[in-house]
Design a protein around this motif. Structure first.
Motif, short mmCIF file in Angstrom:
data_model
loop_
_atom_site.label_atom_id
_atom_site.label_comp_id
_atom_site.label_asym_id
_atom_site.label_seq_id
_atom_site.Cartn_x
_atom_site.Cartn_y
_atom_site.Cartn_z
N LYS A 1 81.22 -13.96 43.49
CA LYS A 1 81.36 -12.74 42.71
C LYS A 1 82.39 -11.86 43.40
CE LYS A 1 77.08 -12.86 40.25
NZ LYS A 1 77.22 -14.33 40.30
N LEU A 2 83.42 -11.50 42.66
CA LEU A 2 84.43 -10.63 43.24
C LEU A 2 84.19 -9.21 42.77
CD1 LEU A 2 87.71 -12.72 42.88
CD2 LEU A 2 86.24 -12.49 44.87
N GLY A 3 84.31 -8.26 43.69
CA GLY A 3 84.10 -6.87 43.32
C GLY A 3 85.32 -6.29 42.63
N VAL A 4 85.17 -5.06 42.14
CA VAL A 4 86.26 -4.38 41.45
C VAL A 4 87.49 -4.32 42.34
CG1 VAL A 4 86.95 -2.26 40.30
CG2 VAL A 4 84.55 -2.97 40.30
N TYR A 5 87.27 -3.94 43.62
CA TYR A 5 88.40 -3.81 44.54
C TYR A 5 89.14 -5.12 44.70
CZ TYR A 5 86.87 0.80 46.06
OH TYR A 5 86.56 2.11 46.10
N GLN A 6 88.37 -6.21 44.69
CA GLN A 6 89.00 -7.49 44.92
C GLN A 6 89.84 -7.93 43.73
OE1 GLN A 6 85.25 -8.69 46.15
NE2 GLN A 6 85.92 -9.30 48.19
N TRP A 7 89.30 -7.72 42.53
CA TRP A 7 90.11 -8.05 41.34
C TRP A 7 91.34 -7.17 41.30
CZ3 TRP A 7 89.96 -12.43 39.19
CH2 TRP A 7 88.77 -13.16 39.06
N PHE B 1 95.13 -5.57 52.29
CA PHE B 1 94.13 -4.70 52.91
C PHE B 1 93.04 -4.33 51.93
CE2 PHE B 1 97.63 -4.14 55.91
CZ PHE B 1 96.93 -4.43 57.09
N LEU B 2 93.42 -4.13 50.67
CA LEU B 2 92.45 -3.74 49.66
C LEU B 2 91.43 -4.86 49.45
CD1 LEU B 2 91.63 -1.60 47.63
CD2 LEU B 2 93.06 -2.73 45.94
N TYR B 3 91.90 -6.11 49.50
CA TYR B 3 90.97 -7.22 49.26
C TYR B 3 89.90 -7.26 50.35
CZ TYR B 3 88.93 -11.71 48.30
OH TYR B 3 88.04 -12.69 48.01
N GLY B 4 90.30 -6.97 51.56
CA GLY B 4 89.34 -7.02 52.67
C GLY B 4 88.48 -5.77 52.74
N TYR B 5 88.86 -4.74 51.96
CA TYR B 5 88.16 -3.45 52.03
C TYR B 5 86.76 -3.60 51.48
CZ TYR B 5 86.97 1.39 50.89
OH TYR B 5 86.34 2.60 50.79
N ASP B 6 85.77 -3.18 52.26
CA ASP B 6 84.39 -3.35 51.85
C ASP B 6 83.76 -1.98 51.72
OD1 ASP B 6 82.33 -4.82 51.06
OD2 ASP B 6 81.74 -5.56 53.05
N PRO B 7 83.73 -1.40 50.52
CA PRO B 7 83.17 -0.06 50.41
C PRO B 7 81.71 -0.11 50.80
CG PRO B 7 83.50 -1.01 48.24
CD PRO B 7 84.09 -1.97 49.23
N SER C 1 87.45 -20.18 42.65
CA SER C 1 86.32 -19.73 43.48
C SER C 1 85.22 -19.18 42.60
CB SER C 1 86.73 -18.61 44.44
OG SER C 1 87.54 -19.12 45.45
N VAL C 2 85.63 -18.39 41.60
CA VAL C 2 84.64 -17.79 40.72
C VAL C 2 83.96 -18.87 39.89
CG1 VAL C 2 84.37 -16.27 38.74
CG2 VAL C 2 85.77 -15.54 40.67
N SER C 3 84.75 -19.85 39.42
CA SER C 3 84.14 -20.85 38.55
C SER C 3 83.39 -21.93 39.33
CB SER C 3 85.19 -21.50 37.65
OG SER C 3 86.21 -22.05 38.44
#
Length: 331
Positions: free
Chosen positions: A140-146, A316-322, A133-135
């Motif tokens: 762009k994946l956020g810190v939480y997503q990584w 849940f963390l992946y879906g978390y949108d700060p 997806s990134v390549s």
């Protein structure tokens, strides 16, 4: 507001259905492959083809519904979108070929690994999907997503951890066949990640409906699948016919597999591929528990539960949108 809420609901609804579908598919598939019965066992290669055909049928019906149940409109839509755009249609030969390969690999894997081990190793595809997806989609994946992906992989590793209690059971699957099973899963992970992202790219770049896309996908899927049937099982086919060993359970597996294709398309449209992967992880845990209570071929350990908790947390963390801190809320 309403439309955002609506799409969020669609997102979670489609993910929920996907969790249900994946869980039931893995369990029934495993059960159907290990069931002791008279006569020949059904050929998994034929099951893959029939699932594709059912998927096409379902999509044609959905397009028919979208065409206000008018056969002429349906005919025109199919003609314009599929026959008159050969290049658009051909684009789907790539993910379709990969998916067919992958479906056959999964049967190989499930014949050589127990359901829990298979399910969890197959989660590596979340990581391959994220990388593709990134390549490919320059996502762009956020810190939480990584972070959630790392937690997910850790959870998966824990669930995989061999326990002492499995020693007697392990002798059934020799080291060789486990290796074959693992290789099958790993190849499937890479191919799945690539095909999923490629399909998402196509879905999001064109105006064609997701059902039309699925008809195109299914069309190539059936062709590749039929080739597979003749290459792998040609002899048995000529002996006992296409539907040898089919029973009610086989049909359940086939229908679930066809349904899966449709649900996944909806998920990719309303959510994305990585979320799809997380839905699958949740289904692992469900199927493991059911496998424990119902099939009784697996005994969970505390390490397994720890891993399972990590997988759920990661989802849940992946879906978390700060909420972005930049704009303070006006009182």
């Amino acid at each position: 507001e309403r439309s955002q809420e609506m799409s969020a609901n669609l997102k979670y609804l489609s993910l929920g259905i996907l969790v249900f579908q994946t869980t039931s598919l893995v369990l029934t598939m495993r059960y159907s492959r290990t069931l002791k019965e008279e006569g020949p066992r059904y050929l998994s290669s034929t099951a893959v083809v029939i699932a594709e055909l059912l998927k096409i049928l379902a999509c044609v019906l959905l397009v028919y519904k979208d065409s206000k149940c008018n056969v002429r409109t349906l005919n025109r839509v199919l003609h314009d979108e599929i026959l008159n755009k050969p290049m658009e249609t051909l684009k789907l030969a790539i993910p379709s070929g990969i998916y067919t390969l992958q479906n056959n690999l999964l049967y190989v894997a499930l014949s050589n690994l127990d359901a829990a081990t298979y399910q969890v190793t197959y989660q590596l595809k979340i990581l391959t999907t994220a990388l593709f997806s990134v390549s490919m989609l320059s996502k762009k994946l956020g810190v939480y997503q990584w972070l959630s992906l790392v937690i997910l992989m850790t959870g998966v590793a824990f669930v995989q951890w061999p326990s002492d209690s499995q020693a007697p059971a392990a002798t059934e699957h020799s080291a060789g066949s486990q290796f074959v099973g693992l290789m099958a899963v790993l190849i499937a992970c890479f191919s799945s990640g690539f095909a999923g992202v490629y399909f998402e790219k196509i879905l999001k770049e064109t105006k064609q409906s997701v059902w039309i896309r699925n008809i195109q996908l299914g069309f190539f899927g059936s062709i590749f699948g039929l080739m597979g049937v003749y290459i792998y099982d040609g002899e048995q086919l000529s002996k006992n016919g296409f539907f040898q060993g089919y029973n009610k359970l086989t049909w359940v597996v086939v229908v679930l597999q066809a349904l899966g294709g449709l649900v996944i398309a909806a998920v990719i449209k309303y959510a994305d591929n990585i979320l799809k992967g997380f839905a699958t992880s949740l289904s692992i845990i469900l199927s493991t528990l059911i496998s424990y209570f119902w099939l009784q071929d697996f005994v969970p350990t505390s390490v397994f539960f720890f891993g399972a908790v990590l997988v759920i947390a990661a989802t849940f963390l992946y879906g978390y949108d700060p909420k972005p801190a930049g704009n303070p809320i006006k009182a």
